[in-house]
Design a protein around this motif. Structure first.
Motif, PDB file in Angstrom:
ATOM      1  N   SER A 435       0.792  -1.026  -0.074  1.00  0.00           N
ATOM      2  CA  SER A 435       0.081  -0.045   0.214  1.00  0.00           C
ATOM      3  C   SER A 435       0.954   1.160  -0.021  1.00  0.00           C
ATOM      4  O   SER A 435       0.286   2.286  -0.678  1.00  0.00           O
ATOM      5  CB  SER A 435      -0.888  -0.031   1.162  1.00  0.00           C
ATOM      6  OG  SER A 435      -0.377   0.108   2.518  1.00  0.00           O
ATOM      7  N   LEU A 456      -4.158   1.143 -10.244  1.00  0.00           N
ATOM      8  CA  LEU A 456      -5.265   1.319  -8.917  1.00  0.00           C
ATOM      9  C   LEU A 456      -6.639   0.863  -9.518  1.00  0.00           C
ATOM     10  O   LEU A 456      -7.407   0.956  -8.728  1.00  0.00           O
ATOM     11  CB  LEU A 456      -5.142   3.012  -8.261  1.00  0.00           C
ATOM     12  CG  LEU A 456      -3.823   2.904  -7.537  1.00  0.00           C
ATOM     13  CD1 LEU A 456      -3.808   4.426  -7.164  1.00  0.00           C
ATOM     14  CD2 LEU A 456      -3.826   2.091  -6.335  1.00  0.00           C
ATOM     15  N   LYS A 458     -10.096   2.094  -9.778  1.00  0.00           N
ATOM     16  CA  LYS A 458     -10.829   3.005  -8.997  1.00  0.00           C
ATOM     17  C   LYS A 458     -10.883   2.652  -7.392  1.00  0.00           C
ATOM     18  O   LYS A 458     -11.376   3.068  -6.779  1.00  0.00           O
ATOM     19  CB  LYS A 458     -12.404   2.705  -9.181  1.00  0.00           C
ATOM     20  CG  LYS A 458     -12.681   3.313 -10.730  1.00  0.00           C
ATOM     21  CD  LYS A 458     -14.098   3.360 -10.838  1.00  0.00           C
ATOM     22  CE  LYS A 458     -14.502   3.626 -12.174  1.00  0.00           C
ATOM     23  NZ  LYS A 458     -14.279   5.209 -12.529  1.00  0.00           N
ATOM     24  N   ASP A 459      -9.606   1.764  -7.188  1.00  0.00           N
ATOM     25  CA  ASP A 459      -9.367   1.438  -5.720  1.00  0.00           C
ATOM     26  C   ASP A 459      -8.325   2.608  -5.280  1.00  0.00           C
ATOM     27  O   ASP A 459      -7.613   3.226  -5.861  1.00  0.00           O
ATOM     28  CB  ASP A 459      -8.513  -0.108  -5.739  1.00  0.00           C
ATOM     29  CG  ASP A 459      -9.475  -1.138  -5.870  1.00  0.00           C
ATOM     30  OD1 ASP A 459     -10.413  -1.099  -5.028  1.00  0.00           O
ATOM     31  OD2 ASP A 459      -9.350  -2.078  -6.501  1.00  0.00           O
ATOM     32  N   SER A 460      -8.194   2.487  -3.916  1.00  0.00           N
ATOM     33  CA  SER A 460      -7.444   3.357  -3.391  1.00  0.00           C
ATOM     34  C   SER A 460      -6.286   2.341  -3.164  1.00  0.00           C
ATOM     35  O   SER A 460      -6.242   1.130  -2.956  1.00  0.00           O
ATOM     36  CB  SER A 460      -8.014   3.755  -1.911  1.00  0.00           C
ATOM     37  OG  SER A 460      -8.029   2.461  -0.752  1.00  0.00           O
ATOM     38  N   GLU A 462      -5.011   1.563  -0.158  1.00  0.00           N
ATOM     39  CA  GLU A 462      -4.982   0.658   0.599  1.00  0.00           C
ATOM     40  C   GLU A 462      -6.019  -0.390   0.559  1.00  0.00           C
ATOM     41  O   GLU A 462      -5.739  -1.376   1.037  1.00  0.00           O
ATOM     42  CB  GLU A 462      -5.360   1.380   2.126  1.00  0.00           C
ATOM     43  CG  GLU A 462      -4.380   2.617   2.478  1.00  0.00           C
ATOM     44  CD  GLU A 462      -4.220   3.781   1.549  1.00  0.00           C
ATOM     45  OE1 GLU A 462      -3.116   4.453   1.606  1.00  0.00           O
ATOM     46  OE2 GLU A 462      -5.204   4.096   0.621  1.00  0.00           O
ATOM     47  N   ALA A 463      -6.986  -0.017  -0.078  1.00  0.00           N
ATOM     48  CA  ALA A 463      -8.081  -1.091  -0.381  1.00  0.00           C
ATOM     49  C   ALA A 463      -7.608  -2.324  -1.362  1.00  0.00           C
ATOM     50  O   ALA A 463      -7.786  -3.306  -1.167  1.00  0.00           O
ATOM     51  CB  ALA A 463      -9.402  -0.415  -0.818  1.00  0.00           C
ATOM     52  N   LEU A 464      -6.739  -1.503  -2.487  1.00  0.00           N
ATOM     53  CA  LEU A 464      -6.145  -2.787  -3.519  1.00  0.00           C
ATOM     54  C   LEU A 464      -5.379  -3.703  -2.854  1.00  0.00           C
ATOM     55  O   LEU A 464      -5.476  -4.822  -2.842  1.00  0.00           O
ATOM     56  CB  LEU A 464      -5.482  -1.846  -4.485  1.00  0.00           C
ATOM     57  CG  LEU A 464      -4.920  -2.648  -5.529  1.00  0.00           C
ATOM     58  CD1 LEU A 464      -6.057  -3.928  -6.210  1.00  0.00           C
ATOM     59  CD2 LEU A 464      -4.194  -1.908  -6.660  1.00  0.00           C
ATOM     60  N   GLU A 466      -4.919  -4.366   0.368  1.00  0.00           N
ATOM     61  CA  GLU A 466      -5.719  -5.369   1.476  1.00  0.00           C
ATOM     62  C   GLU A 466      -6.265  -6.655   0.328  1.00  0.00           C
ATOM     63  O   GLU A 466      -6.540  -7.563   0.867  1.00  0.00           O
ATOM     64  CB  GLU A 466      -6.819  -4.526   2.152  1.00  0.00           C
ATOM     65  CG  GLU A 466      -7.581  -5.198   2.995  1.00  0.00           C
ATOM     66  CD  GLU A 466      -8.620  -4.602   3.952  1.00  0.00           C
ATOM     67  OE1 GLU A 466      -8.902  -4.975   4.908  1.00  0.00           O
ATOM     68  OE2 GLU A 466      -8.713  -3.301   3.546  1.00  0.00           O
ATOM     69  N   ARG A 467      -7.020  -6.193  -0.553  1.00  0.00           N
ATOM     70  CA  ARG A 467      -7.580  -7.127  -1.375  1.00  0.00           C
ATOM     71  C   ARG A 467      -6.736  -8.028  -1.942  1.00  0.00           C
ATOM     72  O   ARG A 467      -7.046  -9.342  -1.919  1.00  0.00           O
ATOM     73  CB  ARG A 467      -8.600  -6.669  -2.408  1.00  0.00           C
ATOM     74  CG  ARG A 467      -9.006  -7.545  -3.415  1.00  0.00           C
ATOM     75  CD  ARG A 467     -10.370  -6.760  -4.175  1.00  0.00           C
ATOM     76  NE  ARG A 467      -9.732  -5.757  -4.866  1.00  0.00           N
ATOM     77  CZ  ARG A 467      -8.893  -5.761  -6.195  1.00  0.00           C
ATOM     78  NH1 ARG A 467      -9.044  -7.201  -6.519  1.00  0.00           N
ATOM     79  NH2 ARG A 467      -8.778  -5.088  -6.896  1.00  0.00           N
ATOM     80  N   TYR A 501      -3.298  -9.561 -11.053  1.00  0.00           N
ATOM     81  CA  TYR A 501      -2.644  -8.153 -11.086  1.00  0.00           C
ATOM     82  C   TYR A 501      -1.441  -8.132 -11.697  1.00  0.00           C
ATOM     83  O   TYR A 501      -0.982  -7.302 -12.526  1.00  0.00           O
ATOM     84  CB  TYR A 501      -2.747  -7.741  -9.820  1.00  0.00           C
ATOM     85  CG  TYR A 501      -2.277  -6.387  -9.512  1.00  0.00           C
ATOM     86  CD1 TYR A 501      -3.063  -5.291  -9.902  1.00  0.00           C
ATOM     87  CD2 TYR A 501      -1.307  -5.820  -8.792  1.00  0.00           C
ATOM     88  CE1 TYR A 501      -2.574  -4.013  -9.666  1.00  0.00           C
ATOM     89  CE2 TYR A 501      -0.726  -4.665  -8.645  1.00  0.00           C
ATOM     90  CZ  TYR A 501      -1.435  -3.868  -9.081  1.00  0.00           C
ATOM     91  OH  TYR A 501      -1.123  -2.351  -8.819  1.00  0.00           O
TER      92      TYR A 501
END
Length: 683
Positions: A435, A456, A458-460, A462-464, A466-467, A501
């Motif tokens: 992140s 990214l 549309k992810d942040s 941190e969210a990307l 984490e996922r 990814y």
């Protein structure tokens, strides 16, 4: 030197020679086939003969984790630094058995433990392949040049090492493309932990003492090379000499300095000062803060991340030191004068022309692509596995001559080992690092940049992160093996989010690499050859190439220096540890030092300094006396040595060494290892 710099997924800059005057005094990281024997004899009245050099070369070890080492017994025993094996110790540690913190002593060989991803290599042959490589790309430019050059290198490496199980071949460019040498290594892929002190003994003084002196660090460790389940026979090893150094005596450091930039042009140095270093300084500082904050949340997180933090803090200090060096007017004026001198000596030589302008144009392109190159490579161990698996699967579908460097037949065995060896992965730490790297990409590229959108969606950040970390199964070495063995079909069929990814990013990363090769690497290969010719014409053969993590030898002497009107002594003693201790981290006494306070020989030489010329990658290098015996292991440089990336100052630059005198005392009294003591004595 205190620790090799972690990559964190970011590519390093390519190097190029510009040419400096002949080395003077004790400057130089010399190749073994170019050792300046006459220069040493003139300075010291004695120099090693070829037999001495051959014996030392045969005992020198390169560790693929980025350090140096040496064989010191007939049974494959390897001396290196504790910080060089800290990652191994961390990988072997658990919450119930933290061998990084408490140290490790194998009482018998059956309990020596394998280090994940580690490989030991010894140079057996060096061949000049300059003519073959240059002929392969003669008349070529741009992408065609790099393709032809890389194909020839892949061919030479494969032909040189048909037995990939026990040998490794590597073609190395020296003098910025002026020379190409084929190094042949005998490799040992089973390397096991034998002895290491507790972490605080190695890191006493922590970051405040790093790259400083006086020092009080037990930065030594022993490994052992195995083959077919048995210790390797190493009759050509260095003699262990547990004695104190003598002020003024000649010393040799034999190891694999990682990289230097002493031969860069002014435009390359300007890019480093104006772009690369400021960026690195800012993002490393932020990661350090994030790590410390997370580690403060629990003792377990502190244990799991301490090795990463130590490596990062070392890298950050290196960045700060190099920044200061390139902002020192007197230092940079000297570098500029050296380039001006070579230009003047080369003026009017039509065969050389104006390679400096060619470098300027290439650097200009590098400025335009730098952020994309740097930030389209996310960080983290799990992503590192994914991108390595993806690129390896794609490249293995091609003929060897058409693959990217790093994925040829000569490189694949080590890559496979690093991917498949079992080691612990801490999801919270991987998520934090990933992140962070994604957030820096968005910050430096801008949220509307196409590369930022590719990274990214549309992810942040941190969210990307984490996922991807939560969803991947790449922490399981069995899953990695299935993907490696399944090849491209398995990669494309995988539903693992981290693999998908990496597949998404691969085309853009490849396109950036191709553009960089065509417009930066290729022009520098041509300009580098001309600059090397200019250098040899001006100064003859009394020059040495920049460091390339290949075997080198430097000579110097045991000697302190003067700092702000104060003489800095050449050595410290074990007893000085107790005087320096405050009881508070990082100056808290190691547990075993406190427990054995009354028994420790406090007069034993602990650390000492020499004028040897070294750089990161030399960590673990044996420090050898005139007789060819080991009297210590290099583990650091003083603060002035950080500018040594760009130039050497013999009045200030110093190598910091842990003395064999202190290591022997540790083996006998502090962290007792009777069997190891007997082995070192030849019993």
């Amino acid at each position: 030197m205190a620790r090799t710099a972690p990559a964190f997924g970011f590519a390093s800059l390519a190097a190029l020679a510009f040419a400096a005057p002949p080395a003077v005094a004790e400057e130089g990281m010399w190749t073994f086939d170019g050792f300046p024997a006459e220069q040493v004899r003139k300075e010291y009245g004695w120099a090693p003969d070829q037999a001495w050099l051959n014996r030392v070369q045969a005992a020198a070890v390169r560790l693929t984790g980025g350090c140096s080492a040496s064989f010191v017994s007939p049974q494959g025993l390897i001396l290196t630094n504790q910080h060089c094996v800290a990652t191994c110790l961390a990988d072997l540690s658990t919450a119930k058995d933290d061998v990084l913190a408490k140290g490790f002593v194998a009482e018998r060989r059956e309990v020596e433990r394998k280090c994940p991803g580690q490989q030991a290599e010894v140079v057996t042959k060096i061949a000049d392949v300059t003519a073959e490589v240059k002929a392969a790309f003669a008349g070529q430019t741009g992408a065609a040049l790099t393709k032809a050059r890389d194909a020839k290198i892949a061919e030479l490496e494969k032909a040189g090492c048909p037995d990939a199980a026990t040998t490794r071949c590597q073609v190395v460019s020296l003098f910025g493309g002026g020379q190409y040498k084929l190094y042949t290594y005998r490799k040992y892929s089973d390397v096991r932990m034998v002895w290491a002190p507790e972490a605080r003994a190695s890191t006493f003084g922590g970051d405040p003492d790093n790259f400083n002196f006086p020092r009080f660090a037990m930065d030594a460790s022993f490994l052992r090379a195995y083959e077919n389940g048995k210790p390797v026979a190493t009759p050509r090893h260095l003699k262990w000499s547990p004695r104190a150094p003598k002020e003024g005596e000649i010393t040799f450091v034999v190891g694999n300095p990682g990289s230097t930039s002493r031969l860069w042009t002014q435009s390359q140095l300007a890019f480093e000062r104006e772009v690369a270093l400021p960026t690195t300084l800012a993002i490393q500082s932020e990661l350090r803060g994030r790590l410390i904050r997370a580690m403060d949340k629990s003792p377990e997180k502190a244990r799991e991340a301490i090795d990463t933090l130590n490596g990062l803090e070392n890298s950050l200090k290196v960045t700060i030191g190099r920044t200061r060096a390139l902002n020192d007017p007197a230092f940079t004026r000297t570098l500029a004068e050296r380039e001006a001198e070579l230009r003047a000596k080369s003026a009017g030589n039509a065969a050389i022309g104006d390679p400096w302008s060619e470098v300027d144009a290439a650097v200009k392109f590098n400025r335009s692509i730098y952020l994309a190159r740097r930030f389209t490579q996310p960080s983290g161990d799990l992503y590192g596995y994914a991108t390595s698996l993806v690129f390896a699967a794609i490249e293995r579908e091609k003929p060897n001559s058409e693959r990217l460097p790093g994925f040829t037949d000569s490189a694949l065995p080590l890559l496979e080992k690093r991917i498949l060896d079992e080691r612990p992965i801490y999801p919270w730490l991987d998520e934090l690092i990933m992140s962070w790297s994604l957030s820096k990409a968005r910050e430096y590229l801008g949220p509307d940049d196409p590369d930022a959108k590719l990274l990214l969606g549309k992810d942040s950040p941190e969210a990307l992160a984490e996922r991807l970390v939560a969803g991947t199964r790449l922490a399981d070495p069995g899953v990695r093996r299935q993907l490696w063995e399944g090849g491209l079909a398995a990669i494309r069929a995988s539903t693992d989010p981290m693999i998908q990814y990496a597949l998404r990013l691969e085309p853009r990363q490849r396109a950036i690499r191709q553009a960089f090769d065509a417009q930066y690497v290729a022009p520098l290969a041509l300009a580098g050859a001309k600059l090397a010719d200019a250098r040899f014409a001006a100064y003859g053969d009394s020059v040495y190439p920049d460091a390339t993590f290949t075997l080198r030898i430097s000579y110097g002497r045991v000697q302190g220096w003067e700092e702000r009107g104060r003489k800095v002594p050449f050595q410290t003693t074990l007893g000085g540890t107790f005087d320096r201790a405050t009881g508070a981290e990082p100056f808290d006494l190691p547990t075993a030092f406190e427990a054995n306070r009354a028994r420790i020989d406090k007069t034993a030489t602990y650390n000492f300094v020499t004028t040897n010329d070294i750089i990161g990658g030399n960590s673990g290098s044996p420090v050898i006396d005139r007789s060819g015996a080991v009297i210590g292991a290099a583990f650091d440089g003083n603060i002035h040595s950080l500018g040594g990336n760009y130039g050497y100052d013999g009045s200030l630059n110093r190598t910091v060494v842990v003395s064999s005198d202190a290591v022997q005392e540790a083996l006998e009294t502090i962290y007792p290892a009777p069997a190891l003591v007997r082995e070192l004595r030849g019993r």
